[in-house]
Scaffold this motif. Structure first.
Motif, short mmCIF file in Angstrom:
data_model
loop_
_atom_site.label_atom_id
_atom_site.label_comp_id
_atom_site.label_asym_id
_atom_site.label_seq_id
_atom_site.Cartn_x
_atom_site.Cartn_y
_atom_site.Cartn_z
N GLU A 20 62.86 -12.15 95.94
CA GLU A 20 61.66 -12.30 96.76
C GLU A 20 61.57 -11.23 97.84
OE1 GLU A 20 63.20 -16.62 96.30
OE2 GLU A 20 63.92 -14.58 95.86
N LEU A 21 62.70 -10.61 98.15
CA LEU A 21 62.73 -9.61 99.22
C LEU A 21 62.20 -8.25 98.79
CD1 LEU A 21 66.19 -10.54 100.73
CD2 LEU A 21 64.03 -10.58 101.98
N TYR A 22 62.12 -8.02 97.48
CA TYR A 22 61.71 -6.67 97.06
C TYR A 22 60.81 -6.63 95.83
CZ TYR A 22 65.49 -7.16 93.60
OH TYR A 22 66.30 -7.60 92.58
N LEU A 23 60.75 -7.68 95.05
CA LEU A 23 60.05 -7.62 93.77
C LEU A 23 58.54 -7.80 93.97
CD1 LEU A 23 61.16 -7.03 91.01
CD2 LEU A 23 61.14 -9.47 90.50
N THR A 24 57.83 -6.67 93.98
CA THR A 24 56.38 -6.67 94.14
C THR A 24 55.77 -5.80 93.04
OG1 THR A 24 56.35 -4.70 95.55
CG2 THR A 24 56.65 -6.84 96.65
N ILE A 25 54.47 -5.86 92.92
CA ILE A 25 53.77 -5.01 91.94
C ILE A 25 54.02 -3.54 92.24
CG2 ILE A 25 51.52 -4.31 91.05
CD1 ILE A 25 52.41 -7.05 90.09
N ALA A 66 70.29 1.30 93.81
CA ALA A 66 69.70 1.38 95.15
C ALA A 66 70.29 0.32 96.08
CB ALA A 66 68.18 1.21 95.07
N ILE A 67 70.42 -0.89 95.57
CA ILE A 67 71.00 -1.98 96.38
C ILE A 67 72.47 -1.70 96.68
CG2 ILE A 67 71.65 -4.42 96.31
CD1 ILE A 67 69.03 -4.88 94.69
N ALA A 68 73.19 -1.23 95.66
CA ALA A 68 74.62 -0.95 95.84
C ALA A 68 74.85 0.20 96.82
CB ALA A 68 75.26 -0.65 94.49
N HIS A 69 73.97 1.20 96.78
CA HIS A 69 74.13 2.32 97.71
C HIS A 69 74.00 1.84 99.15
CE1 HIS A 69 74.06 6.49 99.12
NE2 HIS A 69 73.12 6.10 99.95
N TYR A 70 72.98 1.02 99.40
CA TYR A 70 72.85 0.47 100.75
C TYR A 70 74.10 -0.32 101.13
CZ TYR A 70 72.07 -2.62 104.56
OH TYR A 70 72.26 -3.29 105.75
N GLN A 71 74.54 -1.19 100.24
CA GLN A 71 75.67 -2.07 100.57
C GLN A 71 76.92 -1.27 100.89
OE1 GLN A 71 75.07 -5.11 101.01
NE2 GLN A 71 76.93 -6.33 100.87
N PHE A 72 77.16 -0.21 100.11
CA PHE A 72 78.34 0.62 100.37
C PHE A 72 78.24 1.27 101.74
CE2 PHE A 72 80.44 4.73 100.49
CZ PHE A 72 81.74 4.36 100.19
N GLU A 73 77.07 1.81 102.06
CA GLU A 73 76.91 2.47 103.35
C GLU A 73 77.02 1.46 104.49
OE1 GLU A 73 77.08 5.57 103.57
OE2 GLU A 73 76.75 6.05 101.46
N ARG A 120 65.90 -5.55 109.86
CA ARG A 120 64.71 -6.35 109.56
C ARG A 120 64.73 -6.97 108.18
NH1 ARG A 120 63.28 -1.70 111.73
NH2 ARG A 120 62.57 -0.82 109.76
N GLY A 121 65.77 -6.70 107.40
CA GLY A 121 65.81 -7.22 106.04
C GLY A 121 64.75 -6.60 105.14
N ASN A 122 64.37 -5.36 105.44
CA ASN A 122 63.27 -4.70 104.72
C ASN A 122 63.80 -4.01 103.46
OD1 ASN A 122 61.01 -3.37 103.84
ND2 ASN A 122 60.59 -2.33 105.77
N TRP A 123 64.06 -4.80 102.44
CA TRP A 123 64.57 -4.25 101.19
C TRP A 123 63.47 -3.54 100.40
CZ3 TRP A 123 69.38 -3.52 99.53
CH2 TRP A 123 70.41 -4.23 100.16
#
Length: 376
Positions: free
Chosen positions: A27-32, A201-208, A263-266
């Protein structure tokens, strides 16, 4: 009370030991908009993969493009070298190399070290990240020790320079817990089903965000990006200029990372990474076409010259594996004797295919077209 989808970092000055574990709620990122950009990125990457596979001599791409990726990624960390310095250093491959060029070559070696590590096993692990980091930094250091206070501060000279913008988790046990979760997320495609481009993309953020090492986390994370794409078969070899987009949009890159933690802006973070993959796939595709076209044109030109060259294909292939060629390269590869190699290289200078340069008493032959293509 509304459900909290992502627990943001409450205080940037305090270690974020409660950094949420993966996965991230869709729900945090899945948009059209995200799905449309995913389609664009996948199409561009698939076209690049299809083009690279059919090239007979992938050495044309492996050295030249991965070297540029190394140069650009290092520039993001304010490690700068000129093309001439870098190509000379790569051509020499001696212990005399120092400074920025040496740092860039370490990144290139780390890119290939990670690639080969993953070819020999079917999964990511913490050791993979440690080995890439150690190659980049030429150190035996591992995960940050418990006593180390680490904070990411605003760079520059403006009014906010030096202010803390993020404090990563502290303590080896906590860092290892986060890394264990990260590698599980990467390896378990059954329980964590999602498109591979979302996952990288998610994993790159998490690692950083985990920021497991004293230094070199940014470069390690960017090596991971390319290694993940090759591991999942989205690229045959690590030939994507992904850092080009990050360097050109450096503020957006760091803003995207901060946007998630604060802000949780995924959504914006994934959009940034998908745009980066799409754009750099396109420019890498174009550069491959230019390199192949230039190689074929020069080969045809040499074949038509009245002064015949023995094994012209081998000669031209060698000239296109790196911008600077030396007589030694042709001799060591077993193509020609020293005198023949020197004669042919000088002849190509007369034909304006190469340009002879004397640097610190050594002679180098610059492939003018390859240099131009890579420098643009």
């Amino acid at each position: 009370m509304p459900e909290i989808l992502y627990q943001i970092n409450p205080d940037r000055n305090v270690p974020w030991n409660n950094l949420p574990l993966l996965p991230v709620r869709k729900e945090l990122y899945l948009t059209i908009e995200i799905l449309e950009k995913l389609g664009d990125a996948k199409a561009a990457l698939a076209r690049l993969q299809g083009r690279s596979i059919v090239i007979p001599n992938q050495g044309l791409l492996i050295n030249t493009i991965s070297l540029q990726e190394a140069k650009i990624s290092s520039a993001i960390e304010n490690i700068f070298t000129t093309d001439d310095e870098l190509y000379k250093a790569y051509s020499d491959q001696t212990n005399e190399i120092n400074g920025a060029s040496k740092e860039v070559l370490r990144y290139k070696e780390a890119l290939w070290s990670g690639y080969n590590y993953l070819r020999n096993q079917d999964y990511f692990d913490i050791e993979y990240f440690i080995k890439v980091f150690q190659e980049i930094k030429q150190t035996k250091d591992e995960i940050r020790p418990d006593f180390l206070n680490t904070a990411i501060k605003q760079s520059g000279t403006g009014p906010t320079a030096g202010q803390v913008i993020y404090t990563p988790p502290k303590g080896q046990a906590i860092i290892k817990e986060k890394l264990d979760n990260l590698v599980t997320f990467l390896n378990d495609d059954e329980n964590f089903k999602m498109d591979y481009l979302f996952k990288v993309a998610i994993a790159h953020y998490q690692f950083e965000a985990i920021h497991p090492f004293r230094d070199g986390n940014g470069r390690t994370g960017r090596v991971f990006n390319i290694n993940y794409l090759t591991k999942k078969g989205l690229l045959d070899v690590p030939i994507l200029f992904l850092s080009r987009y990050i360097l050109d949009h450096k503020e957006d890159y760091y803003s995207g990372l901060s946007g998630v933690s604060q802000r949780g802006n995924w959504k914006d973070w994934l959009l940034f990474m998908l745009k980066a993959i799409e754009y750099t796939s396109m420019i890498t595709f174009q550069k491959i076409n230019e390199i192949v076209s230039a190689k074929d044109s020069i080969l045809e030109f040499i074949k038509k010259d009245t002064r015949k060259v023995r094994s012209p294909e081998d000669l031209v292939n060698t000239l296109f594996t790196q911008p600077f060629t030396k007589v030694k390269h042709l001799v060591d590869s077993g193509i020609y004797s020293e005198n023949t190699a020197r004669d042919y290289l000088n002849r190509l200078c007369d034909l304006h295919v190469l340009e002879k340069k004397e640097i610190e008493g050594r002679h180098y032959y610059l492939n003018l077209e390859l240099y131009r293509i890579l420098s643009e």
